[in-house]
Enzyme design. Structure first.
Site, PDB file in Angstrom:
ATOM      1  N   MET A   1      -8.593  -5.856  38.098  1.00 22.12           N
ATOM      2  CA  MET A   1      -8.112  -6.162  39.444  1.00 22.12           C
ATOM      3  C   MET A   1      -7.110  -5.127  39.955  1.00 22.12           C
ATOM      4  O   MET A   1      -6.484  -5.329  40.989  1.00 22.12           O
ATOM      5  CB  MET A   1      -7.465  -7.547  39.468  1.00 22.12           C
ATOM      6  CG  MET A   1      -8.408  -8.673  39.075  1.00 22.12           C
ATOM      7  SD  MET A   1      -9.752  -8.894  40.242  1.00 22.12           S
ATOM      8  CE  MET A   1      -8.871  -9.540  41.641  1.00 22.12           C
TER       9      MET A   1
ATOM     10  N   LEU B   1      -3.574  -2.983  40.146  1.00 21.79           N
ATOM     11  CA  LEU B   1      -2.173  -3.384  39.995  1.00 21.79           C
ATOM     12  C   LEU B   1      -1.811  -4.476  40.994  1.00 21.79           C
ATOM     13  O   LEU B   1      -1.026  -4.272  41.907  1.00 21.79           O
ATOM     14  CB  LEU B   1      -1.247  -2.173  40.134  1.00 21.79           C
ATOM     15  CG  LEU B   1      -1.311  -1.166  38.996  1.00 21.79           C
ATOM     16  CD1 LEU B   1      -0.302  -0.052  39.212  1.00 21.79           C
ATOM     17  CD2 LEU B   1      -1.080  -1.822  37.652  1.00 21.79           C
ATOM     18  N   HIS B   2      -2.396  -5.648  40.811  1.00 17.43           N
ATOM     19  CA  HIS B   2      -2.028  -6.800  41.631  1.00 17.43           C
ATOM     20  C   HIS B   2      -0.758  -7.423  41.044  1.00 17.43           C
ATOM     21  O   HIS B   2      -0.125  -6.843  40.164  1.00 17.43           O
ATOM     22  CB  HIS B   2      -3.190  -7.797  41.733  1.00 17.43           C
ATOM     23  CG  HIS B   2      -3.583  -8.409  40.427  1.00 17.43           C
ATOM     24  ND1 HIS B   2      -3.042  -9.580  39.973  1.00 17.43           N
ATOM     25  CD2 HIS B   2      -4.453  -7.989  39.475  1.00 17.43           C
ATOM     26  CE1 HIS B   2      -3.575  -9.867  38.792  1.00 17.43           C
ATOM     27  NE2 HIS B   2      -4.434  -8.917  38.473  1.00 17.43           N
ATOM     28  N   MET B   3      -0.370  -8.586  41.489  1.00 18.31           N
ATOM     29  CA  MET B   3       0.950  -9.135  41.168  1.00 18.31           C
ATOM     30  C   MET B   3       1.267  -9.245  39.681  1.00 18.31           C
ATOM     31  O   MET B   3       2.302  -8.780  39.238  1.00 18.31           O
ATOM     32  CB  MET B   3       1.140 -10.502  41.820  1.00 18.31           C
ATOM     33  CG  MET B   3       2.545 -10.949  41.545  1.00 18.31           C
ATOM     34  SD  MET B   3       3.331 -12.135  42.469  1.00 18.31           S
ATOM     35  CE  MET B   3       2.782 -13.425  43.008  1.00 18.31           C
TER      36      MET B   3
ATOM     37  N   ALA C   1       1.474  -5.788  37.887  1.00 20.33           N
ATOM     38  CA  ALA C   1       2.594  -5.037  38.469  1.00 20.33           C
ATOM     39  C   ALA C   1       3.923  -5.586  37.956  1.00 20.33           C
ATOM     40  O   ALA C   1       4.837  -4.832  37.628  1.00 20.33           O
ATOM     41  CB  ALA C   1       2.541  -5.091  39.993  1.00 20.33           C
TER      42      ALA C   1
END
Length: 87
Positions: free
Chosen positions: A12, A14-16, A19
């Site tokens: 996916m 660097l989503h939440m 990250a």
């Protein structure tokens, strides 16, 4: 300053969640840690900057570290990205 080029393997990008993990692992280092992606320089210790960067799976990024513990920070950052950030 030390740097390395790596490919983002996380499905996916660097989503939440990834990250947040990256920032948490980079924050203890005294060195400045930045990511260069598509001619943008991103503060890698800022979750908002990382999430807003739009780094997706397969993206080639450059990680740059500068400071007293730059080599250790770079090694950790590269290992995190190559591991898929826990996903």
């Amino acid at each position: 300053m030390v740097s390395a080029n790596v490919k983002v393997t996380n499905p996916m990008g660097l989503h939440m969640r990834p990250a947040q993990l990256f920032v948490r692992e980079m924050t203890p280092f005294a060195s400045e840690v930045t990511i260069v992606h598509k001619d943008r320089t991103i503060n890698a210790k800022s979750i908002m900057n990382l999430m807003a960067s739009g780094i997706k799976q397969g993206s080639e990024i450059e990680i740059r570290c500068e400071g007293q513990d730059e080599q250790a920070a770079l090694e950790k950052a590269v290992a995190l990205i190559e591991s898929g950030l826990g996903e």
